[in-house]
Design an enzyme around this catalytic site. Sequence first.
Site, PDB file in Angstrom:
ATOM      1  N   LEU A 160       0.832  -1.215   0.000  1.00 43.79           N
ATOM      2  CA  LEU A 160       0.000   0.000   0.000  1.00 43.79           C
ATOM      3  C   LEU A 160       0.862   1.261   0.000  1.00 43.79           C
ATOM      4  O   LEU A 160       1.999   1.259   0.474  1.00 43.79           O
ATOM      5  CB  LEU A 160      -0.937   0.013   1.205  1.00 43.79           C
ATOM      6  CG  LEU A 160      -0.347   0.072   2.616  1.00 43.79           C
ATOM      7  CD1 LEU A 160       0.077   1.470   3.014  1.00 43.79           C
ATOM      8  CD2 LEU A 160      -1.376  -0.446   3.601  1.00 43.79           C
ATOM      9  N   LYS A 161       0.293   2.325  -0.586  1.00 43.22           N
ATOM     10  CA  LYS A 161       0.942   3.629  -0.559  1.00 43.22           C
ATOM     11  C   LYS A 161       0.228   4.496   0.467  1.00 43.22           C
ATOM     12  O   LYS A 161      -1.013   4.585   0.439  1.00 43.22           O
ATOM     13  CB  LYS A 161       0.819   4.349  -1.911  1.00 43.22           C
ATOM     14  CG  LYS A 161       1.432   3.622  -3.089  1.00 43.22           C
ATOM     15  CD  LYS A 161       1.283   4.443  -4.355  1.00 43.22           C
ATOM     16  CE  LYS A 161      -0.141   4.488  -4.935  1.00 43.22           C
ATOM     17  NZ  LYS A 161      -0.673   3.223  -5.405  1.00 43.22           N
ATOM     18  N   LYS A 214       9.293  -7.671  -1.971  1.00 39.81           N
ATOM     19  CA  LYS A 214       8.953  -6.367  -1.386  1.00 39.81           C
ATOM     20  C   LYS A 214      10.123  -5.389  -1.511  1.00 39.81           C
ATOM     21  O   LYS A 214       9.964  -4.238  -1.916  1.00 39.81           O
ATOM     22  CB  LYS A 214       8.553  -6.557   0.082  1.00 39.81           C
ATOM     23  CG  LYS A 214       8.335  -5.269   0.847  1.00 39.81           C
ATOM     24  CD  LYS A 214       7.166  -4.457   0.295  1.00 39.81           C
ATOM     25  CE  LYS A 214       7.194  -3.039   0.830  1.00 39.81           C
ATOM     26  NZ  LYS A 214       6.157  -2.182   0.276  1.00 39.81           N
ATOM     27  N   PHE A 259       6.605   7.250 -11.301  1.00 41.32           N
ATOM     28  CA  PHE A 259       7.852   7.389 -10.538  1.00 41.32           C
ATOM     29  C   PHE A 259       9.005   7.948 -11.360  1.00 41.32           C
ATOM     30  O   PHE A 259      10.143   7.534 -11.210  1.00 41.32           O
ATOM     31  CB  PHE A 259       8.232   6.055  -9.865  1.00 41.32           C
ATOM     32  CG  PHE A 259       7.494   5.866  -8.580  1.00 41.32           C
ATOM     33  CD1 PHE A 259       8.087   6.205  -7.376  1.00 41.32           C
ATOM     34  CD2 PHE A 259       6.182   5.431  -8.573  1.00 41.32           C
ATOM     35  CE1 PHE A 259       7.384   6.084  -6.192  1.00 41.32           C
ATOM     36  CE2 PHE A 259       5.474   5.318  -7.400  1.00 41.32           C
ATOM     37  CZ  PHE A 259       6.074   5.649  -6.212  1.00 41.32           C
ATOM     38  N   GLY A 267      11.648  10.226   0.359  1.00 39.18           N
ATOM     39  CA  GLY A 267      11.705  10.108   1.813  1.00 39.18           C
ATOM     40  C   GLY A 267      10.691   9.073   2.239  1.00 39.18           C
ATOM     41  O   GLY A 267      10.376   8.144   1.498  1.00 39.18           O
ATOM     42  N   CYS A 270       9.610   4.064   4.029  1.00 38.53           N
ATOM     43  CA  CYS A 270       9.937   2.814   3.324  1.00 38.53           C
ATOM     44  C   CYS A 270      11.171   2.899   2.432  1.00 38.53           C
ATOM     45  O   CYS A 270      12.129   2.166   2.653  1.00 38.53           O
ATOM     46  CB  CYS A 270       8.722   2.363   2.507  1.00 38.53           C
ATOM     47  SG  CYS A 270       7.360   1.864   3.569  1.00 38.53           S
TER      48      CYS A 270
HETATM   49  N1  NAD Z   1       4.007   2.866   5.943  1.00 41.61           N
HETATM   50  C1  NAD Z   1       3.935   2.313   4.749  1.00 41.61           C
HETATM   51  O1  NAD Z   1       3.544   2.942   3.772  1.00 41.61           O
HETATM   52  C2  NAD Z   1       4.336   0.871   4.556  1.00 41.61           C
HETATM   53  C3  NAD Z   1       3.979   0.234   3.360  1.00 41.61           C
HETATM   54  C4  NAD Z   1       4.335  -1.105   3.192  1.00 41.61           C
HETATM   55  C5  NAD Z   1       5.031  -1.776   4.184  1.00 41.61           C
HETATM   56  N2  NAD Z   1       5.378  -1.115   5.330  1.00 41.61           N
HETATM   57  C6  NAD Z   1       6.073  -1.868   6.374  1.00 41.61           C
HETATM   58  O2  NAD Z   1       5.131  -2.222   7.381  1.00 41.61           O
HETATM   59  C7  NAD Z   1       5.757  -2.206   8.663  1.00 41.61           C
HETATM   60  C8  NAD Z   1       5.012  -1.263   9.587  1.00 41.61           C
HETATM   61  O3  NAD Z   1       5.127   0.048   9.075  1.00 41.61           O
HETATM   62  P1  NAD Z   1       4.228   1.244   9.607  1.00 41.61           P
HETATM   63  O4  NAD Z   1       4.501   2.404   8.741  1.00 41.61           O
HETATM   64  O5  NAD Z   1       2.835   0.750   9.770  1.00 41.61           O
HETATM   65  O6  NAD Z   1       4.904   1.457  11.049  1.00 41.61           O
HETATM   66  P2  NAD Z   1       4.291   2.275  12.302  1.00 41.61           P
HETATM   67  O7  NAD Z   1       5.474   2.698  13.075  1.00 41.61           O
HETATM   68  O8  NAD Z   1       3.310   3.278  11.832  1.00 41.61           O
HETATM   69  O9  NAD Z   1       3.480   1.168  13.119  1.00 41.61           O
HETATM   70  C9  NAD Z   1       4.084   0.130  13.840  1.00 41.61           C
HETATM   71  C10 NAD Z   1       3.307  -0.054  15.137  1.00 41.61           C
HETATM   72  O10 NAD Z   1       3.730  -1.265  15.763  1.00 41.61           O
HETATM   73  C11 NAD Z   1       3.659  -1.076  17.171  1.00 41.61           C
HETATM   74  N3  NAD Z   1       4.435  -2.146  17.824  1.00 41.61           N
HETATM   75  C12 NAD Z   1       5.769  -2.291  17.924  1.00 41.61           C
HETATM   76  N4  NAD Z   1       6.083  -3.431  18.568  1.00 41.61           N
HETATM   77  C13 NAD Z   1       4.921  -4.037  18.864  1.00 41.61           C
HETATM   78  C14 NAD Z   1       4.594  -5.270  19.508  1.00 41.61           C
HETATM   79  N5  NAD Z   1       5.527  -6.124  19.942  1.00 41.61           N
HETATM   80  N6  NAD Z   1       3.279  -5.556  19.679  1.00 41.61           N
HETATM   81  C15 NAD Z   1       2.334  -4.729  19.235  1.00 41.61           C
HETATM   82  N7  NAD Z   1       2.585  -3.573  18.582  1.00 41.61           N
HETATM   83  C16 NAD Z   1       3.860  -3.231  18.421  1.00 41.61           C
HETATM   84  C17 NAD Z   1       4.176   0.327  17.358  1.00 41.61           C
HETATM   85  O11 NAD Z   1       3.783   0.863  18.592  1.00 41.61           O
HETATM   86  C18 NAD Z   1       3.518   1.046  16.166  1.00 41.61           C
HETATM   87  O12 NAD Z   1       2.276   1.606  16.505  1.00 41.61           O
HETATM   88  C19 NAD Z   1       7.203  -1.834   8.409  1.00 41.61           C
HETATM   89  O13 NAD Z   1       7.960  -3.007   8.264  1.00 41.61           O
HETATM   90  C20 NAD Z   1       7.150  -1.110   7.095  1.00 41.61           C
HETATM   91  O14 NAD Z   1       8.346  -1.176   6.376  1.00 41.61           O
HETATM   92  C21 NAD Z   1       5.019   0.180   5.538  1.00 41.61           C
END
Ligand code: NAD
Length: 443
Positions: A160-161, A214, A259, A267, A270
């Site tokens: 997702l974006k 990924k 892109f 930035g 990801c």
């Molecule tokens: N943000 C994006 O657009 C995106 C897109 C694709 C993949 N990802 C990947 O998804 C993952 C999460 O990214 P995000 O942006 O959602 O991060 P985020 O920081 O917004 O959310 C992560 C959450 O996990 C919680 N957490 C940490 N340890 C925990 C545990 N043991 N139990 C329960 N909760 C816990 C944190 O408090 C936080 O709220 C990353 O690996 C990221 O690379 C992100």
Amino acid sequence: MHLSNKITVIGSGYVGLVTGTCLAEMGNHVLCLDVDPTKIELLQQGGIPIYEPGLDEMVRRNAAAGRLSFTTDVAESVAFGEIQFIAVGTPPDEDGSADLQYVLAAARNIAHHMDGYRVVVDKSTVPVGTADKVKTAMLEVLAERGAALPFSVVSNPEFLKEGAAIEDFMKPDRIIVGAEDEQAIATMRRLYAPFQRNHERILCMDVRSAELTKYAANAMLATRISFMNELANLAETLGADIEWVRKGIGADPRIGYHFLYPGTGYGGSCFPKDVKALVASGREHGHAMRVLNAVEAANDAQKLRLVNKVVARFGEDLSGRRFALWGLAFKPNTDDMREAPSRVIVDELTRRGAEVVAFDPAATDEARRVMGSNPKLAFAADMDSALLGADALLIVTEWKAFRAPDFERIRTSLKQPLIFDGRNLYDPAWLRGEGFEYLAIGR
Ligand SMILES: NC(=O)c1ccc[n+]([C@@H]2O[C@H](COP(=O)([O-])OP(=O)(O)OC[C@H]3O[C@@H](n4cnc5c(N)ncnc54)[C@H](O)[C@@H]3O)[C@@H](O)[C@H]2O)c1
């Protein structure tokens, strides 16, 4: 999967909250866990901790229907879903590799509390081999408990974006499932069936290929951006217009338009960390990732491109100058400030003595949290008031509201009609014809 679909999502951030909410939207019962009690309290009270278009309404609707709930109670969350999504953060460690402590903590928690079969789904972006580490960590805990309980580990990376997260989750281009055992594959197929009624979008593969897919996707997209940024910088020197070049190459279906936008560097949460993590994986296994090293170096330099233009125009010492800055988030339609180019730009301008008055339609609170200690940075309530008395306007994020602004107001509010555009939003010939000094990227 049981006849009633109960799913646990561990980590209620950008990915976890969207995943949980969209699964609930399809009728599943979802429990979202987080270790952050303020986040969970806010969600329980009907608020949401992030800005993502359409998400607040969807969260409220599904919570009201009793399909979506939130907890900090690990035992409750493990007991809830046969499917346990891990969607916690995987930030870069000191050497750039992905820090797996949160993923492994979540896995151990599951093993600690589970009382029967669980499908553990890695949705976080994790390096190749993580599913094996999750499995090992869980087996260790189960051995300590003396409990021989069955589980499967599946890789299901998320594409997702931010800013279009719901649309992307509800209508995915593809759903990558890396799994080895038939029971887990069948569960994942049933879970995702509602998202692909039009045509099958699941690509089932081995776990390691899923994990690598990924990183490959994000690294490819980051590569396109760095490539275009370097080309833009060259175009400037050569007297070419990168926007014509962009259109000229985008028309080639082998290349496509996506892109290819030059700007102030990529930035977000990801691209920077995933490029670093892939480079680190390469290093660890004896492969110098030459292209990706260059992608990262070019991006670091690009974040200073706009400041370098300011310095070329005003000199090294910017004390006594004030700049209006439009756009703080790393891209439009999000409040995410992680690795946002605006942070580097504001730091560098203020380090050189300038004051910055910034406006962002959604990221101001988050920017205040991460940059608020900078005494030379102020936040404006709207785009117009940011301009008042500034030496120039800098555009850093391409929010829609910035695309067709009131140029007369910009002219009369600034000390001189001067725009540094890090997103190439305007027509240079027209603006210059109107008496503006207009400095953009690659034109
Ligand atoms: N943000 C994006 O657009 C995106 C897109 C694709 C993949 N990802 C990947 O998804 C993952 C999460 O990214 P995000 O942006 O959602 O991060 P985020 O920081 O917004 O959310 C992560 C959450 O996990 C919680 N957490 C940490 N340890 C925990 C545990 N043991 N139990 C329960 N909760 C816990 C944190 O408090 C936080 O709220 C990353 O690996 C990221 O690379 C992100």
